[in-house]
Design an enzyme around this catalytic site. Structure first.
Site, PDB file in Angstrom:
ATOM      1  N   LYS A  29      23.039  24.135  50.226  1.00  0.00           N
ATOM      2  CA  LYS A  29      23.233  24.331  48.792  1.00  0.00           C
ATOM      3  C   LYS A  29      23.169  25.831  48.446  1.00  0.00           C
ATOM      4  O   LYS A  29      22.746  26.652  49.282  1.00  0.00           O
ATOM      5  CB  LYS A  29      22.170  23.506  48.045  1.00  0.00           C
ATOM      6  CG  LYS A  29      22.327  21.985  48.277  1.00  0.00           C
ATOM      7  CD  LYS A  29      21.230  21.193  47.577  1.00  0.00           C
ATOM      8  CE  LYS A  29      21.401  19.694  47.765  1.00  0.00           C
ATOM      9  NZ  LYS A  29      20.321  18.916  47.091  1.00  0.00           N
ATOM     10  N   TYR A  69      28.182  13.613  43.293  1.00  0.00           N
ATOM     11  CA  TYR A  69      26.913  13.070  42.793  1.00  0.00           C
ATOM     12  C   TYR A  69      27.110  12.004  41.716  1.00  0.00           C
ATOM     13  O   TYR A  69      26.225  11.798  40.883  1.00  0.00           O
ATOM     14  CB  TYR A  69      26.037  14.211  42.257  1.00  0.00           C
ATOM     15  CG  TYR A  69      25.334  15.015  43.340  1.00  0.00           C
ATOM     16  CD1 TYR A  69      24.472  14.406  44.255  1.00  0.00           C
ATOM     17  CD2 TYR A  69      25.528  16.395  43.445  1.00  0.00           C
ATOM     18  CE1 TYR A  69      23.825  15.142  45.242  1.00  0.00           C
ATOM     19  CE2 TYR A  69      24.871  17.142  44.437  1.00  0.00           C
ATOM     20  CZ  TYR A  69      24.027  16.508  45.326  1.00  0.00           C
ATOM     21  OH  TYR A  69      23.380  17.239  46.297  1.00  0.00           O
ATOM     22  N   ASN A 132      16.281  22.336  46.726  1.00  0.00           N
ATOM     23  CA  ASN A 132      15.857  21.794  48.028  1.00  0.00           C
ATOM     24  C   ASN A 132      16.814  22.101  49.187  1.00  0.00           C
ATOM     25  O   ASN A 132      16.846  21.404  50.187  1.00  0.00           O
ATOM     26  CB  ASN A 132      15.513  20.305  47.908  1.00  0.00           C
ATOM     27  CG  ASN A 132      16.684  19.457  47.484  1.00  0.00           C
ATOM     28  OD1 ASN A 132      17.801  19.967  47.327  1.00  0.00           O
ATOM     29  ND2 ASN A 132      16.459  18.172  47.304  1.00  0.00           N
ATOM     30  N   HIS A 135      21.787  19.241  51.622  1.00  0.00           N
ATOM     31  CA  HIS A 135      22.168  17.851  51.367  1.00  0.00           C
ATOM     32  C   HIS A 135      22.525  17.169  52.684  1.00  0.00           C
ATOM     33  O   HIS A 135      23.100  17.793  53.565  1.00  0.00           O
ATOM     34  CB  HIS A 135      23.401  17.805  50.449  1.00  0.00           C
ATOM     35  CG  HIS A 135      24.068  16.450  50.451  1.00  0.00           C
ATOM     36  ND1 HIS A 135      23.624  15.414  49.660  1.00  0.00           N
ATOM     37  CD2 HIS A 135      25.106  15.949  51.187  1.00  0.00           C
ATOM     38  CE1 HIS A 135      24.377  14.333  49.900  1.00  0.00           C
ATOM     39  NE2 HIS A 135      25.276  14.634  50.821  1.00  0.00           N
ATOM     40  N   GLU A 146      31.980  11.321  52.065  1.00  0.00           N
ATOM     41  CA  GLU A 146      31.717  12.701  51.659  1.00  0.00           C
ATOM     42  C   GLU A 146      32.511  13.693  52.505  1.00  0.00           C
ATOM     43  O   GLU A 146      33.002  14.697  51.985  1.00  0.00           O
ATOM     44  CB  GLU A 146      30.202  12.978  51.721  1.00  0.00           C
ATOM     45  CG  GLU A 146      29.449  12.194  50.642  1.00  0.00           C
ATOM     46  CD  GLU A 146      27.929  12.228  50.781  1.00  0.00           C
ATOM     47  OE1 GLU A 146      27.405  12.909  51.694  1.00  0.00           O
ATOM     48  OE2 GLU A 146      27.260  11.560  49.968  1.00  0.00           O
TER      49      GLU A 146
HETATM   50  P1  ADP Z   1      18.650  13.451  48.469  1.00  0.00           P
HETATM   51  O1  ADP Z   1      19.374  14.778  48.294  1.00  0.00           O
HETATM   52  O2  ADP Z   1      17.346  13.650  49.208  1.00  0.00           O
HETATM   53  O3  ADP Z   1      19.518  12.371  49.049  1.00  0.00           O
HETATM   54  P2  ADP Z   1      18.953  12.195  45.819  1.00  0.00           P
HETATM   55  O4  ADP Z   1      20.244  11.604  46.262  1.00  0.00           O
HETATM   56  O5  ADP Z   1      17.943  11.309  45.153  1.00  0.00           O
HETATM   57  O6  ADP Z   1      18.192  12.968  47.004  1.00  0.00           O
HETATM   58  O7  ADP Z   1      19.258  13.374  44.775  1.00  0.00           O
HETATM   59  C1  ADP Z   1      20.304  14.269  45.014  1.00  0.00           C
HETATM   60  C2  ADP Z   1      19.869  15.661  44.626  1.00  0.00           C
HETATM   61  O8  ADP Z   1      19.636  15.711  43.220  1.00  0.00           O
HETATM   62  C3  ADP Z   1      18.546  16.118  45.245  1.00  0.00           C
HETATM   63  O9  ADP Z   1      18.687  16.608  46.553  1.00  0.00           O
HETATM   64  C4  ADP Z   1      18.123  17.205  44.270  1.00  0.00           C
HETATM   65  O10 ADP Z   1      18.837  18.420  44.506  1.00  0.00           O
HETATM   66  C5  ADP Z   1      18.592  16.622  42.944  1.00  0.00           C
HETATM   67  N1  ADP Z   1      17.493  15.898  42.288  1.00  0.00           N
HETATM   68  C6  ADP Z   1      17.039  14.652  42.565  1.00  0.00           C
HETATM   69  N2  ADP Z   1      16.014  14.310  41.767  1.00  0.00           N
HETATM   70  C7  ADP Z   1      15.802  15.383  40.953  1.00  0.00           C
HETATM   71  C8  ADP Z   1      14.881  15.677  39.897  1.00  0.00           C
HETATM   72  N3  ADP Z   1      13.952  14.799  39.528  1.00  0.00           N
HETATM   73  N4  ADP Z   1      14.974  16.903  39.316  1.00  0.00           N
HETATM   74  C9  ADP Z   1      15.902  17.796  39.669  1.00  0.00           C
HETATM   75  N5  ADP Z   1      16.802  17.582  40.659  1.00  0.00           N
HETATM   76  C10 ADP Z   1      16.757  16.403  41.285  1.00  0.00           C
END
Ligand code: ADP
Length: 169
Positions: A29, A69, A132, A135, A146
């Site tokens: 990211k 997303y 974070n 992805h 994807e």
């Molecule tokens: P992952 O990336 O671990 O598969 P998710 O699919 O639940 O997680 O969410 C996608 C992305 O959305 C996360 O990696 C993060 O960047 C963002 N995200 C998820 N939950 C939150 C939140 N509560 N606040 C801000 N960003 C979030």
């Protein structure tokens, strides 16, 4: 003259049956790119033994971020997430291997870096869910979806890695 004995030549495509081989979409990211973590993150997947099939630095348009997303559309953080993903270039990657989807999720760690185990990418390199750094697809079907979404056909390479017989019996 008699030829020297040679060890058998392994055919990598015979090592793993095609059904076991999965594809996953991994993306560094914008925060990972800005923080200079590209090499570090790629290294972790390379060292594990997975095979890179696609790689590009890319400024993601808003529409693509929204499509990627779309399952999170109704979440309150969705607009912030789209701003984050489009805030700078990302590194798009296709990775291939046996069990690569679940294994990559383990290497990446929990969504909230504060819950991610040390040793994982997010556990070692990140602090907040909204930053974070990486992805990874959450299922083999999403891996295929994807990769097709982020790459054009000519951007992906199918190739045989010489290390395969030394990774899998
Ligand atoms: P992952 O990336 O671990 O598969 P998710 O699919 O639940 O997680 O969410 C996608 C992305 O959305 C996360 O990696 C993060 O960047 C963002 N995200 C998820 N939950 C939150 C939140 N509560 N606040 C801000 N960003 C979030």
């Amino acid at each position: 003259p008699k030829r020297h004995h040679r060890p058998p030549i392994f055919l990598p495509h015979l090592v793993a049956s095609m059904e076991e081989v999965e594809q996953t979409y991994i993306m560094i990211k914008p925060d990972g790119v800005q923080r200079g973590l590209v090499g570090e993150i790629i290294s972790r997947f390379e060292r594990k033994g997975f095979k890179l099939t696609g790689l590009k630095l890319f400024q993601c348009p808003k529409e693509l971020a929204e499509e990627h997303y779309k399952d999170l559309q109704s979440k309150p953080f969705f607009p912030k997430l789209i701003d984050y993903i489009t805030s700078g270039p990302v590194v798009c990657m296709g990775w291939e291997g046996v069990g690569v989807v679940a294994s990559a999720r383990k290497l990446i760690g929990a969504t909230n870096p504060l819950n991610a185990e040390p040793g994982t990418i997010r556990g070692d390199l990140a602090v907040q869910t909204g930053r974070n750094v990486v992805h990874g697809s959450d299922s083999p079907d999403n891996g295929k979806r994807e990769i097709a979404l982020w790459f054009k056909e000519g951007e992906l390479c199918a190739w045989a890695a010489v290390q395969e017989p030394w990774l899998m019996e």
